[in-house]
Design a protein around this motif. Structure first.
Motif, short mmCIF file in Angstrom:
data_model
loop_
_atom_site.label_atom_id
_atom_site.label_comp_id
_atom_site.label_asym_id
_atom_site.label_seq_id
_atom_site.Cartn_x
_atom_site.Cartn_y
_atom_site.Cartn_z
N LEU A 126 0.82 -1.21 0.00
CA LEU A 126 0.00 0.00 0.00
C LEU A 126 0.85 1.26 0.00
O LEU A 126 0.39 2.33 -0.40
CB LEU A 126 -0.91 0.01 1.24
CG LEU A 126 -2.03 -1.01 1.28
CD1 LEU A 126 -2.67 -1.04 2.66
CD2 LEU A 126 -3.09 -0.70 0.22
N TYR A 127 2.11 1.13 0.45
CA TYR A 127 2.94 2.31 0.68
C TYR A 127 4.16 2.42 -0.22
O TYR A 127 4.70 3.50 -0.40
CB TYR A 127 3.40 2.34 2.15
CG TYR A 127 2.24 2.38 3.11
CD1 TYR A 127 1.63 3.58 3.44
CD2 TYR A 127 1.73 1.21 3.66
CE1 TYR A 127 0.56 3.63 4.31
CE2 TYR A 127 0.66 1.24 4.54
CZ TYR A 127 0.07 2.46 4.86
OH TYR A 127 -1.01 2.49 5.71
N ARG A 128 4.64 1.31 -0.76
CA ARG A 128 5.92 1.35 -1.48
C ARG A 128 6.15 0.03 -2.20
O ARG A 128 5.43 -0.95 -2.00
CB ARG A 128 7.06 1.57 -0.48
CG ARG A 128 7.06 0.43 0.53
CD ARG A 128 7.90 0.54 1.70
NE ARG A 128 7.75 1.68 2.54
CZ ARG A 128 7.09 1.68 3.70
NH1 ARG A 128 6.45 0.59 4.10
NH2 ARG A 128 7.06 2.75 4.48
N ASN A 129 7.21 0.00 -3.03
CA ASN A 129 7.69 -1.26 -3.58
C ASN A 129 8.66 -1.88 -2.58
O ASN A 129 9.57 -1.21 -2.09
CB ASN A 129 8.41 -1.03 -4.91
CG ASN A 129 7.47 -0.64 -6.02
OD1 ASN A 129 6.38 -1.19 -6.14
ND2 ASN A 129 7.87 0.34 -6.82
N ILE A 130 8.47 -3.16 -2.30
CA ILE A 130 9.30 -3.86 -1.34
C ILE A 130 10.11 -4.92 -2.07
O ILE A 130 9.57 -5.70 -2.86
CB ILE A 130 8.44 -4.52 -0.24
CG1 ILE A 130 7.73 -3.44 0.58
CG2 ILE A 130 9.29 -5.41 0.66
CD1 ILE A 130 6.74 -3.99 1.58
N ILE A 131 11.41 -4.93 -1.81
CA ILE A 131 12.31 -5.88 -2.45
C ILE A 131 13.14 -6.58 -1.38
O ILE A 131 13.64 -5.92 -0.47
CB ILE A 131 13.26 -5.16 -3.44
CG1 ILE A 131 12.46 -4.48 -4.56
CG2 ILE A 131 14.28 -6.12 -4.03
CD1 ILE A 131 13.28 -3.51 -5.39
N VAL A 132 13.28 -7.88 -1.50
CA VAL A 132 14.24 -8.62 -0.68
C VAL A 132 15.30 -9.13 -1.64
O VAL A 132 15.00 -9.85 -2.60
CB VAL A 132 13.59 -9.78 0.08
CG1 VAL A 132 14.64 -10.51 0.93
CG2 VAL A 132 12.44 -9.29 0.96
N GLU A 133 16.53 -8.75 -1.37
CA GLU A 133 17.63 -9.02 -2.30
C GLU A 133 18.77 -9.72 -1.57
O GLU A 133 19.07 -9.40 -0.42
CB GLU A 133 18.10 -7.68 -2.88
CG GLU A 133 19.11 -7.79 -3.99
CD GLU A 133 19.43 -6.41 -4.56
OE1 GLU A 133 18.73 -6.00 -5.51
OE2 GLU A 133 20.36 -5.77 -4.05
N GLU A 134 19.40 -10.66 -2.24
CA GLU A 134 20.55 -11.35 -1.68
C GLU A 134 21.80 -11.08 -2.52
O GLU A 134 21.74 -11.11 -3.74
CB GLU A 134 20.29 -12.86 -1.60
CG GLU A 134 19.28 -13.25 -0.54
CD GLU A 134 19.17 -14.75 -0.37
OE1 GLU A 134 19.78 -15.50 -1.17
OE2 GLU A 134 18.45 -15.19 0.55
#
Length: 294
Positions: A27-35
Motif C-alpha cells: 500500500l505504501y511502497r515497492n518492497i524488495i528482498v535481495e541477496e
C-alpha cells in the motif's frame, strides 16, 4: 570512454551478483528482498531512491550489519535493563530480535504501518514473535496517542520509522514528541534514528530540545546516521558509563557491537549545542521535511 566502460562493467558485475528473492507492491511502497552472497537485505523502492532498510548475514544472523543499529544500543549506557520496549518502525525486526535475546523477560512491542513489511520480516528475516514480543499494524503516531489514553508507559522507545525517502513528517514534530514524552516511563530513554547529513539536522535538533531539553547525539565522524537519546533527566557520569560499558561489552560482542567505542561517540548537547538558537522548531503546521531533507 574507457572510464565509462569500466563503470558499466562494475555496475553490471554488482547487478549480476545480486538476486531478488521477493518483490511486491504494498500500500505504501515497492518492497524488495535481495541477496548478495551472504547478505540478505530488505529494500524500499520509492520514486526518488532505493534504500536498504534492514540487512542480515544469512550465515551469522546475530551479527548486526548497519552502523545505526549498533549505535542504538548506546541507550543501554543511560537506561539499563529495560522492562517495556516500544519500537516504531519494524524493518526486518533486527532490533527487536537482539533486544529479546539480551532481555528475554522484557516486553517488546513493534509498530509497523505496512502489513507487507511485517510479513516480509517474518518470512525472510527470522523476526521473532511470542507472548512477550508482539507487533501491530498501525501508524506509529496513532498507536502512541492511544497508548497515552490507556496510560501505558515504556522505558525504552525506539523511533525507527522510515518511508524510503526520510522519516515521515508527522513523526518529526513538536506535537508528536510531546505525545512520545507522555508515554515515556520515569528513568526511560527515547532513541531516535535520524541523520547527520540532512538539511533538517538543525530543525530536528531544535525540536527535540524544545520538548526534551538537553539530549545526547551519538554518531561516528563522517557518517550519515546519528542516534538521538532524549528524555533523560541528567547525563550519567563517566564512571557510571564505564561501569555499564564493562557489564555490557561481553554481552554485545556477538552482535558486532563495540559498546566501548560507541560510548566515545556520545555528545551531550548541554556542552555542545551545534544549531543556532533561533532555529525554527518543526510543528504540525511547519514541517517541510520533503523540501529540506536533501
Amino acid at each position: 570512454m574507457l572510464k565509462y566502460l569500466l563503470l558499466s562493467l562494475i555496475a553490471f558485475s554488482g547487478f549480476a551478483c545480486s538476486k531478488v528473492i521477493h518483490e511486491e507492491r504494498s500500500l505504501y511502497r515497492n518492497i524488495i528482498v535481495e541477496e548478495t552472497s551472504d547478505l540478505r537485505c530488505l529494500k524500499f523502492n520509492t520514486k526518488s531512491s532505493q534504500t536498504s532498510q534492514s540487512c542480515m548475514y544469512k550465515n551469522n544472523p546475530d551479527k548486526l550489519v548497519f552502523n545505526y543499529t549498533k549505535l542504538t544500543f548506546a541507550s543501554l549506557l543511560v537506561a539499563d535493563n529495560p522492562k517495556n520496549v516500544l519500537i516504531i518502525g519494524l524493518g526486518g525486526g533486527t532490533l527487536s530480535n537482539v533486544i529479546h535475546e539480551l532481555y528475554p523477560t522484557a516486553k517488546i512491542h513493534n509498530v509497523e504501518i505496512d502489513p507487507a513489511v511485517t510479513k516480509v520480516a517474518r518470512d525472510y528475516f527470522n523476526f521473532i514473535e511470542n507472548d512477550l514480543v508482539t507487533s501491530s499494524v498501525q501508524d506509529g503516531r496513532i498507536f502512541i496517542k492511544r497508548a497515552a489514553i490507556k496510560k501505558q508507559k515504556y522505558d525504552w522507545i525506539i523511533l525507527d520509522a522510515f518511508n524510503g525517502d526520510y522519516i515521515p513528517e508527522h513523526l518529526l514534530t513538536k506535537e508528536f514528541f510531546e505525545e512520545v514524552q507522555s508515554v515515556l516511563a520515569e528513568g526511560g530513554v527515547i532513541a531516535a534514528n535520524t541523520f547527520s547529513s540532512s538539511k533538517l539536522y538543525e530543525h530536528e535538533s531544535a525540536t527535540y530540545h524544545a520538548v526534551f531539553g538537553d539530549f545526547i547525539n551519538v554518531s561516528r565522524e563522517n557518517r550519515s546516521n546519528r542516534i538521538i537519546l532524549a528524555g533523560l533527566k541528567s547525563m550519567p557520569s563517566e564512571a557510571q558509563i564505564n561501569t555499564r560499558v564493562n557489564a555490557l561489552a561481553p554481552k554485545l560482542v556477538k552482535y558486532g557491537i563495540d559498546i566501548k567505542a560507541i560510548s566515545q561517540f556520545m555528545q551531550f548537547t548541554k556542552n555542545d549545542q551545534d544549531w543556532p538558537a533561533d532555529t525554527k522548531v518543526l510543528t504540525d503546521q511547519y514541517s517541510p521535511a520533503n523540501l529540506l531533507n536533501f
